[in-house]
Design an enzyme around this catalytic site. Structure first.
Site, short mmCIF file in Angstrom:
data_model
loop_
_atom_site.label_atom_id
_atom_site.label_comp_id
_atom_site.label_asym_id
_atom_site.label_seq_id
_atom_site.Cartn_x
_atom_site.Cartn_y
_atom_site.Cartn_z
N ASP A 187 1.91 -2.32 -0.64
CA ASP A 187 2.47 -1.85 -1.91
C ASP A 187 3.94 -1.50 -1.85
O ASP A 187 4.58 -1.39 -2.90
CB ASP A 187 1.66 -0.65 -2.41
CG ASP A 187 0.32 -1.06 -2.99
OD1 ASP A 187 0.17 -2.25 -3.34
OD2 ASP A 187 -0.59 -0.21 -3.07
N TYR A 230 -3.44 0.83 -9.69
CA TYR A 230 -3.76 2.11 -9.06
C TYR A 230 -2.59 3.08 -9.13
O TYR A 230 -1.43 2.68 -9.02
CB TYR A 230 -4.17 1.90 -7.59
CG TYR A 230 -5.65 2.12 -7.34
CD1 TYR A 230 -6.60 1.68 -8.27
CD2 TYR A 230 -6.10 2.76 -6.21
CE1 TYR A 230 -7.95 1.87 -8.04
CE2 TYR A 230 -7.46 2.95 -5.96
CZ TYR A 230 -8.38 2.51 -6.89
OH TYR A 230 -9.71 2.70 -6.66
N HIS A 287 -13.16 -2.38 -0.39
CA HIS A 287 -11.83 -2.53 0.17
C HIS A 287 -11.46 -1.28 0.96
O HIS A 287 -12.06 -0.23 0.79
CB HIS A 287 -10.78 -2.80 -0.91
CG HIS A 287 -10.76 -1.78 -2.02
ND1 HIS A 287 -11.68 -1.77 -3.05
CD2 HIS A 287 -9.93 -0.74 -2.26
CE1 HIS A 287 -11.43 -0.77 -3.88
NE2 HIS A 287 -10.37 -0.12 -3.41
N HIS A 308 -8.32 1.34 1.86
CA HIS A 308 -6.96 1.86 1.61
C HIS A 308 -6.49 2.50 2.91
O HIS A 308 -7.10 3.45 3.41
CB HIS A 308 -6.96 2.92 0.51
CG HIS A 308 -7.26 2.40 -0.85
ND1 HIS A 308 -6.34 1.70 -1.60
CD2 HIS A 308 -8.37 2.48 -1.62
CE1 HIS A 308 -6.87 1.37 -2.76
NE2 HIS A 308 -8.11 1.83 -2.80
N LEU A 362 8.39 14.33 14.78
CA LEU A 362 8.26 15.74 15.12
C LEU A 362 9.35 16.17 16.09
O LEU A 362 9.62 15.47 17.07
CB LEU A 362 6.89 16.01 15.72
CG LEU A 362 5.71 15.84 14.76
CD1 LEU A 362 4.42 15.71 15.53
CD2 LEU A 362 5.62 17.01 13.81
N ASP A 363 9.95 17.29 15.81
CA ASP A 363 10.90 17.95 16.72
C ASP A 363 10.44 19.39 16.87
O ASP A 363 11.03 20.31 16.28
CB ASP A 363 12.33 17.89 16.17
CG ASP A 363 12.99 16.53 16.38
OD1 ASP A 363 12.35 15.65 16.96
OD2 ASP A 363 14.14 16.37 15.93
N GLU A 402 3.01 5.14 25.14
CA GLU A 402 2.81 4.84 23.73
C GLU A 402 1.41 4.27 23.51
O GLU A 402 0.96 3.41 24.28
CB GLU A 402 3.85 3.83 23.24
CG GLU A 402 5.28 4.36 23.31
CD GLU A 402 6.29 3.30 22.88
OE1 GLU A 402 7.34 3.68 22.32
OE2 GLU A 402 6.03 2.10 23.11
N ASP A 417 12.88 13.43 34.28
CA ASP A 417 13.55 12.97 35.50
C ASP A 417 14.97 12.53 35.17
O ASP A 417 15.26 12.03 34.08
CB ASP A 417 12.79 11.78 36.11
CG ASP A 417 11.38 12.18 36.51
OD1 ASP A 417 11.18 13.38 36.81
OD2 ASP A 417 10.49 11.31 36.51
#
Length: 831
Positions: free
Chosen positions: A387, A468, A521, A523, A531-532, A575, A679
């Site tokens: 969208d 929607y 469907h 969504h 974030l800090d 990650e 490090d």
């Protein structure tokens, strides 16, 4: 007693208020002289620094347009296109500055980052019409200003996509002409045909395509018939059961090739074969999907008991308690401070969120809103929408005061710069404080009852993308918690219910009307939280609640081993994508790497699936054939990745046009890089980003007709302080009461005997304030914060805003979920 609009200039006393709506504010008792209802002083409130994320002004946009028309003179670039085949500047908006440039400005008083614009050029050629990103800056426009390809945010290395449909009007003409050529078929099977002279004819058909990039050199469009005319909002409830496949690979609409037809579970090689089959005695005809009162969203005639009285409403008699600098988009409320801005693709974003002066988030923003369908017909079978392509900000329209937001809310406007023009979207962001129907905390003791009201601040917008409406809230709580909540309403995108021997009943949804299936469907709506937590150096851990068997010496000799549970921490070292844990058996916590509270615990925030219908979802479909690599972020609930200036977003709106080879492939962002830091040899400093999803697995049912209801389609993610403070911060700001049932001295504290003597010095000291004074507890109501202590007077507009006067929009431009209104089809017949 009747209250009419002609007294809105006057003031309603509490007696009139009581007679009108059955409500009465009771005066506070027991605290004489405590009332202080001076509104928050907002007149001189200013942001501490300029909003470096703010949108482009109309003056800046005009300068950029003028600059580019000269710079791209060899392309004959125009500001506002007159035909579908001109080269023109589609959009101009602000290019968000790099975080590495902003942090020194915010925290070290370094110079303000340069201001640049992001521009999309619509360049049309016979072979390959393209949409191309460029950066223009620095601003304001001067001799130093330049235009360069904008490539650094895109993992593909490209700054362009192929425009699937440069000529929207041409595609519409093609579809209507195709429908006219088969008017005998549509009249026979659907009892309707297109009306090109009057597209608003309620008895006419509409035709819309679904484009799919099957492979790099092949673009297929499945065209489906709908009814009624263009004036109906319920079009997506009225699909008809005729479909035709078109090879739309050519950029020239006149070269498109009509292929197979599909009806009632049967494929026909061409229209002639379809016509011959219709004349066959064993041809099975399905009933058309016909409009009627069942698609109306309102019933003005029903009069159930109670509807004759207006419902309770929230009011704000003494003005707002937050402070707002509208010019800079900066807010302050009970320890929270942040900037806000809006973009065309993603709508409202928040930046530099602080709580009690400490850093919490650098950025909180929408990334993409995905809807992916499944079904047994050519439209629903592979239908998906990204969208932001249509514009979550572009389609964030004016809000209804008293309905979308309380009548007392503050409203902000946004501006769009598209096709050479500036459009103002009035009052499309609202800000308000609200008191929940449940308490923040309470406790009943032997001699007292304490109750704390739960008030929170909301920043809200509503994006209407085709069928929607998405209500998007950023919510702030007194304890430092932040919630991102999305509620959906509007018309579902249904599928035609073809009752034939080949149909698998209820495999893809439910029958919800004569010829309508609910069309299941997903969504999946992605947000970014940079974030800090008390600084940029953070770590994500999985704090697990695990069963264990352990022997304790104090159990011996009676219990040799005890079945119990304990906490175990698992650092997330690279990650990764995560899913909400089974049985809520793990906490996902982002900790500060080096900042601790008074008790030696690392300051943190927990990331948790919040309030709504249940756990927030990820995409059910594995390796979506339609999506390709354009939305890999939807395959997990939460992702943690390194923060990089070259990866400012997890998705791009133009991914919709190149799903197989998107501008941003999320797998190149979440590519298992190490999150270890500290490090001297590590190039990573601990600055991490969380991507998270809200949404729902939507299996519409009869209750979704005519519209999906918000309370059944809401979901959220919350960021909750976890050892961030030394104790509950809401204690300082909350409004409430301690009802002292017994005792008249300074009692009421833990361990105090109201029948005994004066409490000892240790207990007495707990009643002293920071300045050495002491609040004298007494029997009856002891208020923390200011209670209402006199009759409330308010105008009628505080109860029911005068919408015809306050709503500024005369006509709302909406998207039809085709290519109209998007980057691919901005050109209209009458620009």
């Amino acid at each position: 007693m009747t209250i009419s609009r002609n007294i809105t200039a006057g003031i309603l006393s509490s007696s009139i208020f009581l007679a009108a709506v059955g409500l009465l504010w009771l005066p506070a008792r027991g605290n004489p002289g405590q009332l202080d209802v001076c509104p928050a002083n907002r007149a001189g409130f200013k942001a501490p620094k300029r909003n470096v994320w703010a949108g482009i002004s109309e003056h800046e946009a005009n300068d950029v347009y003028d600059f580019l028309v000269k710079e791209w003179a060899d392309l004959n670039v125009t500001r506002t296109p007159r035909t579908a085949y001109e080269n023109f500047i589609f959009t101009v908006e602000a290019l968000s500055p790099n975080k590495s440039d902003v942090l020194p400005f915010l925290w070290e008083d370094s110079k303000e980052p340069e201001r640049w614009a992001k521009v999309v050029l619509s360049r049309n050629t016979e072979e390959k019409p393209q949409l191309i990103y460029h950066a223009v800056g620095p601003l304001p426009v001067s001799e130093a200003t330049q235009v360069v390809p904008l490539t650094h945010p895109f993992s593909s290395g490209r700054n362009y996509v192929t425009n699937l449909m440069a000529d929207f009007v041409g595609s519409l003409d093609f579809s209507l002409a195709l429908a006219e050529n088969v008017s005998d078929i549509t009249t026979e099977l659907l009892d309707a045909k297109v009306n090109r002279k009057n597209p608003y004819d309620p008895n006419s058909l509409q035709v819309f395509p679904r484009f799919t990039r099957q492979e790099p050199g092949l673009l297929i469009a499945w065209i489906q018939f709908f009814r009624p005319g263009m004036g109906s909002s319920g079009r997506t409830l009225l699909p008809q059961g005729i479909y035709v496949r078109v090879d739309a690979t050519s950029a020239n609409v006149s070269d498109w090739v009509v292929g197979d037809w599909f009806y009632n579970g049967v494929m026909y090689a061409n229209v002639d074969e379809f016509r011959r089959a219709m004349r066959s005695p064993d041809f099975l005809k399905t009933p058309p999907n016909v409009d009627g009162p069942w698609t109306d969203t309102e019933d003005f005639d029903a009069k159930p008991d109670g509807r004759q009285l207006p419902p309770p409403v929230s009011i704000q008699p003494y003005g707002p308690r937050y402070k707002l600098d509208k010019a800079e988009g900066y807010m302050s409320w009970f320890g929270f401070e942040f900037y806000l801005t809006s973009t065309q693709a993603t709508g409202v974003s928040l930046f530099d969120v602080r709580f009690k002066g400490e850093r919490v988030m650098y950025e909180l923003s929408l990334q993409e809103a995905l809807a992916h369908y499944a079904g047994d017909d050519p439209m629903a079978g592979g239908q998906e929408f990204l969208d932001t392509f249509f514009g979550m900000g572009t389609n964030a329209f004016e809000l209804l005061p008293g309905y979308d937001c309380p009548g007392y809310a503050d409203y902000l406007n946004t501006k769009l710069h598209r096709g050479g023009k500036t459009e103002t979207l009035p009052n499309n962001i609202c800000v308000f404080e609200f008191t929940s129907d449940h308490l923040l905390s309470r406790h009943t003791a032997q001699y007292s009852v304490t109750a704390s009201r739960n008030t929170y601040l909301t920043v809200r917008s509503v994006s209407t993308v085709g069928n929607y409406d998405y209500t998007i809230d950023y919510i702030f709580y007194l304890d430092g918690a932040i919630e991102v909540k999305v509620r959906a309403s509007g018309y579902i995108y249904g599928a035609f219910y073809a009752n034939n021997p080949n149909k698998n009943e209820d495999e893809y949804g439910h029958r919800i009307h004569d010829a309508l299936s609910s069309s299941m469907h997903d969504h999946v709506i992605s947000f970014k939280a940079d974030l800090d937590i008390a600084g940029s150096a953070n770590d994500l851990v999985r704090l697990a609640l695990e069963p264990t068997v352990i022997s304790y010496p104090w159990d011996q000799p009676y219990v040799k081993e005890r079945n119990t549970m304990h906490l175990k921490e698992y650092p997330v070292t690279e990650e990764a994508g995560l899913e909400w844990p089974k049985n809520s058996g793990e906490f996902y916590i982002v900790y500060s790497s080096d900042q601790k509270n008074a008790w030696g615990e690392k300051k943190g925030y927990r990331v948790v699936s919040g309030t709504g219908m249940g756990n927030t979802p990820h995409l059910s479909i594995l390796n979506s054939t339609t999506l390709g690599n354009s939305a890999r972020w939807a395959e997990k609930d939460i992702w943690v990745v390194r923060q990089k200036d070259i990866e400012p977003r997890g998705a791009d709106p133009l991914n919709y046009l190149e799903p197989l080879e998107p501008l941003i492939d999320f797998t190149t962002i979440a590519n298992s890089e190490s999150l270890a830091h500290g490090d001297t040899d590590s190039e990573y400093d601990g600055d991490l980003v969380i991507y998270f999803n809200v949404g729902s697995h939507h299996i519409p049912h009869s209750g979704d007709i005519p519209n999906t209801l918000m309370h059944t389609s809401s979901s959220s993610v919350m960021f909750v302080p976890h050892n961030f403070a030394d104790r509950d911060p809401s204690r300082e700001s909350v409004q409430g009461v301690r009802l002292q049932l017994k005792g008249k001295k300074s009692g009421g504290f833990a361990g105090w005997d109201p029948e005994g003597d004066e409490p000892n010095e240790e207990l007495r000291s707990r009643g002293k304030d920071k300045n050495g004074g002491k609040y004298e507890m007494h029997e009856g109501a002891n208020y923390f914060g200011t209670p209402y202590a006199e009759d409330v007077q308010l105008p009628l507009a505080a109860l029911e805003p005068d919408l015809p006067k306050e709503y500024r929009s005369e006509e709302i431009r909406v998207s039809d979920l085709g290519l109209n209104g998007s980057a691919a089809g901005v050109w209209m017949r009458n620009p």
